[in-house]
Enzyme design. Structure first.
Site, short mmCIF file in Angstrom:
data_model
loop_
_atom_site.label_atom_id
_atom_site.label_comp_id
_atom_site.label_asym_id
_atom_site.label_seq_id
_atom_site.Cartn_x
_atom_site.Cartn_y
_atom_site.Cartn_z
N CYS A 120 3.16 9.84 -1.24
CA CYS A 120 3.92 8.72 -1.85
C CYS A 120 4.03 8.69 -3.14
O CYS A 120 4.89 8.84 -3.90
CB CYS A 120 3.70 7.47 -1.06
N HIS A 173 1.61 -3.97 -1.53
CA HIS A 173 3.25 -3.75 -1.78
C HIS A 173 3.16 -2.95 -3.08
O HIS A 173 3.59 -3.42 -4.27
CB HIS A 173 3.91 -5.22 -1.92
#
Length: 342
Positions: free
Chosen positions: A142, A218
């Site tokens: 990611c 997050h």
């Protein structure tokens, strides 16, 4: 119509399934998992929009006990598909590869697998051409995916000599407990794998970096110091980023203070699970130091790799041989870049 299966219905697998289902030139045949996880139970409660396959022999009783219908085994799913997106835990994909080879199917692996599992270490924007027609592709992680988007974007406009990065990395995904409850920062040995992976994809760029684990869930923040081949201003850099459908320019002054602000904004937009496919560049973070230019980006780790996975299907299956045509199709069906005209 390209027939696609997803092996592993976890954090990434759920989002891959949703992403494929949005592609009008692909068909999602089904998803596979080993047990009635919370994600699988939620799939049942939503009315089983995707066919589910059992990925572990002997676990049929677990699905039956949970009253979750299954459509067959992982091998059944593989045989029905043209390509498999393998989103299983690190190391499992390498074992599954033997099944993909057995049935002569193409497969795309995630960043957690070793690079040698695939023919090509792949990024949709940076090296699409290298993946065309290959049997096995592996995606970048990611962080690396978002980082390469930003660096490649600059490189294609003005060239990039080198980059130095610092990754402030979330320690776990939302809902994870296996990493424990922490109140500390942890520094990894440099250079980080993201810098090394960037150089694998973009060998003409000299990259190094440091990674710091943080007790948040997050998103990651990456600071980048880039040395472009041509001198550019802050305004020119932001203009370059503004033309990329997978990059958002956001402002601290507008309330985008960090990772949590972007997660909340995604929820307010009504995005499923609060997902964002795009990375965000904080405009006020852009500063010049001589020819070097520094900026900070947000990486929404749960969803950022989904567009590049779809690109990988297009490359492996030779759906589009032109890089821009391929990513444009992916972007269109995922709804990326809609904000650019507003």
């Amino acid at each position: 119509m390209i027939k696609v299966g997803v092996a592993g219905y976890g954090v990434i697998g759920q989002r891959l399934a949703d992403g494929v289902a949005l592609q009008r030139d692909m068909e999602l045949v089904g998803v596979a998992d080993v047990s009635p996880t919370l994600a699988v139970r939620a799939l049942k409660e939503k009315g089983m929009p995707y066919n589910l396959y059992n990925a572990m022999a002997g676990n049929e009783g677990l699905f039956k006990e949970a009253e979750i219908p299954i459509s067959g085994t992982l091998e059944d799913l593989i045989q029905k598909c043209d390509v498999i997106l393998d989103a299983t835990s690190a190391g499992i994909g390498a074992k599954n590869k033997e099944l993909y080879k057995k049935y002569n199917k193409k497969a795309i692996f995630q960043g957690g697998e070793n690079n040698d599992v695939a023919d090509v270490f792949f990024h949709g924007y940076a090296n699409y051409e290298k993946g065309i027609g290959k049997q096995f592709l592996k995606l970048t992680s990611c962080n690396t995916t978002g980082l390469i988007r930003a660096v490649d974007c600059i490189d294609r406009k003005v060239g990039v000599k080198k980059v130095a990065i610092t990754i402030i990395r979330r320690v776990a995904d939302p809902g994870d407990y296996h990493r424990g409850l922490t109140n500390a920062l942890q520094v990894d040995k440099a250079p980080s794998h993201q810098a090394l992976d960037l150089m694998t994809i973009m060998p003409h760029v000299d990259a190094t970096g440091i990674l710091v684990h943080t007790p948040v869930t997050h998103g990651h923040i990456i600071t980048v110091v880039a040395t472009p081949k041509e001198d550019i201003s802050k305004e020119e850099l932001l203009d370059i980023f503004s033309q990329h459908p997978r990059i958002r320019n956001v402002r601290l002054a507008d309330g985008f203070l960090g990772n949590a602000s972007l997660f909340r904004y995604a929820r307010d937009l009504g995005n499923p699970r609060g997902d964002m496919y795009e990375i965000a560049v904080f405009e006020e973070s852009v500063v010049k130091s001589g020819k070097d230019i520094m900026f900070a980006i947000n990486i929404p780790q749960e969803a950022v790799v989904i567009p590049e996975n779809i690109d990988a299907i297009r490359a492996a299956m030779e759906m589009q041989r032109d890089r821009i045509e391929a990513v444009t199709e992916t972007n269109k069906y995922l709804g990326l870049g809609k904000w650019m005209s507003k």
